[in-house]
Design a protein around this motif. Structure first.
Motif, PDB file in Angstrom:
ATOM      1  N   VAL A 202       0.486  -1.025   0.185  1.00  0.00           N
ATOM      2  CA  VAL A 202      -0.137  -0.135   0.016  1.00  0.00           C
ATOM      3  C   VAL A 202       0.750   0.847  -0.340  1.00  0.00           C
ATOM      4  CG1 VAL A 202      -1.519   1.379   1.288  1.00  0.00           C
ATOM      5  CG2 VAL A 202      -2.170  -0.401   0.647  1.00  0.00           C
ATOM      6  N   SER A 203       2.046   0.921   0.904  1.00  0.00           N
ATOM      7  CA  SER A 203       3.131   2.508   0.858  1.00  0.00           C
ATOM      8  C   SER A 203       3.625   2.617  -0.333  1.00  0.00           C
ATOM      9  CB  SER A 203       3.597   2.180   1.948  1.00  0.00           C
ATOM     10  OG  SER A 203       3.173   2.285   2.993  1.00  0.00           O
TER      11      SER A 203
ATOM     12  N   GLU B 164       1.128   4.039  -2.856  1.00  0.00           N
ATOM     13  CA  GLU B 164       1.103   5.903  -2.527  1.00  0.00           C
ATOM     14  C   GLU B 164       2.295   6.196  -3.126  1.00  0.00           C
ATOM     15  OE1 GLU B 164       0.062   5.698   1.628  1.00  0.00           O
ATOM     16  OE2 GLU B 164      -1.771   4.748   1.366  1.00  0.00           O
TER      17      GLU B 164
ATOM     18  N   GLN C 148       1.324   6.726  -6.760  1.00  0.00           N
ATOM     19  CA  GLN C 148       0.179   7.907  -6.994  1.00  0.00           C
ATOM     20  C   GLN C 148       0.818   9.502  -7.255  1.00  0.00           C
ATOM     21  OE1 GLN C 148      -2.993   6.150  -4.463  1.00  0.00           O
ATOM     22  NE2 GLN C 148      -3.519   4.812  -6.278  1.00  0.00           N
ATOM     23  N   GLN C 149       1.659   8.821  -5.811  1.00  0.00           N
ATOM     24  CA  GLN C 149       2.235  11.052  -5.460  1.00  0.00           C
ATOM     25  C   GLN C 149       2.693  11.085  -6.521  1.00  0.00           C
ATOM     26  OE1 GLN C 149       1.163  13.201  -3.439  1.00  0.00           O
ATOM     27  NE2 GLN C 149       2.024  14.579  -4.027  1.00  0.00           N
TER      28      GLN C 149
ATOM     29  N   ARG D  66       0.848  12.260  -9.204  1.00  0.00           N
ATOM     30  CA  ARG D  66      -0.071  14.114  -8.923  1.00  0.00           C
ATOM     31  C   ARG D  66       1.425  14.846  -9.418  1.00  0.00           C
ATOM     32  NH1 ARG D  66      -2.739  10.844  -5.034  1.00  0.00           N
ATOM     33  NH2 ARG D  66      -1.081  11.007  -3.853  1.00  0.00           N
TER      34      ARG D  66
END
Length: 148
Positions: A130-131, A134, A137-138, A141
């Motif tokens: 999960v980390s 993330e 995804q970051q 972005r």
């Protein structure tokens, strides 16, 4: 990631002279599916075997043995597969796979300090995954923001 970061330190233990019924009672009382059998002499807290709820079912109940009379030393899993607290998770997972076990006592200088189960490892690895997602995804972005 090291095994010391994943282990559960609250381990339920018994001596090899404990009976199957006593071990079943410990499992029920502590809501666990395994008990680590530790040496009584000369070094208490040295793991010498593991008893699982499945061992009780297959080796005691299914055979019609007297659970109040049979000592765990007669059916505990030996030699015990252990992990050292400084080992990495991947090494321990491979050892578990090679030996076909789902629970491994963790030691420091051959003394029991915890236990790690497949469930513990799956939860820890899931958290890592999960980390990583993330981070991905970051980074996407950030790239979108920079490219505008």
């Amino acid at each position: 990631m090291l095994i010391r970061d994943v282990l559960i330190s609250d381990v339920v233990c018994c001596e090899p002279t404990a009976t199957a019924i006593e071990v079943a009672g410990l499992m029920r009382e502590h809501h666990v599916g395994d008990v680590v059998v530790v040496a009584s002499d000369p070094d208490p807290k040295t793991p010498i075997g593991v008893i699982t709820d499945r061992d009780l079912t297959v080796e005691v109940l299914a055979k019609g043995a007297d659970a109040g009379a049979i000592q765990v030393s007669r059916f505990m899993r030996t030699p015990v597969v252990i992990a050292h607290d400084t080992e990495d998770v991947e090494t321990v997972i491979e050892r578990m796979r090679a030996h076909g076990v789902r629970r491994v006592p963790v030691v420091v200088k051959e003394k029991l300090i915890g236990i790690v189960t497949m469930t513990d490892l799956l939860c820890a690895l899931n958290t890592e995954m999960v980390s990583m997602l993330e981070v991905l995804q970051q980074s996407r972005r950030n790239e979108r923001r920079m490219r505008r």
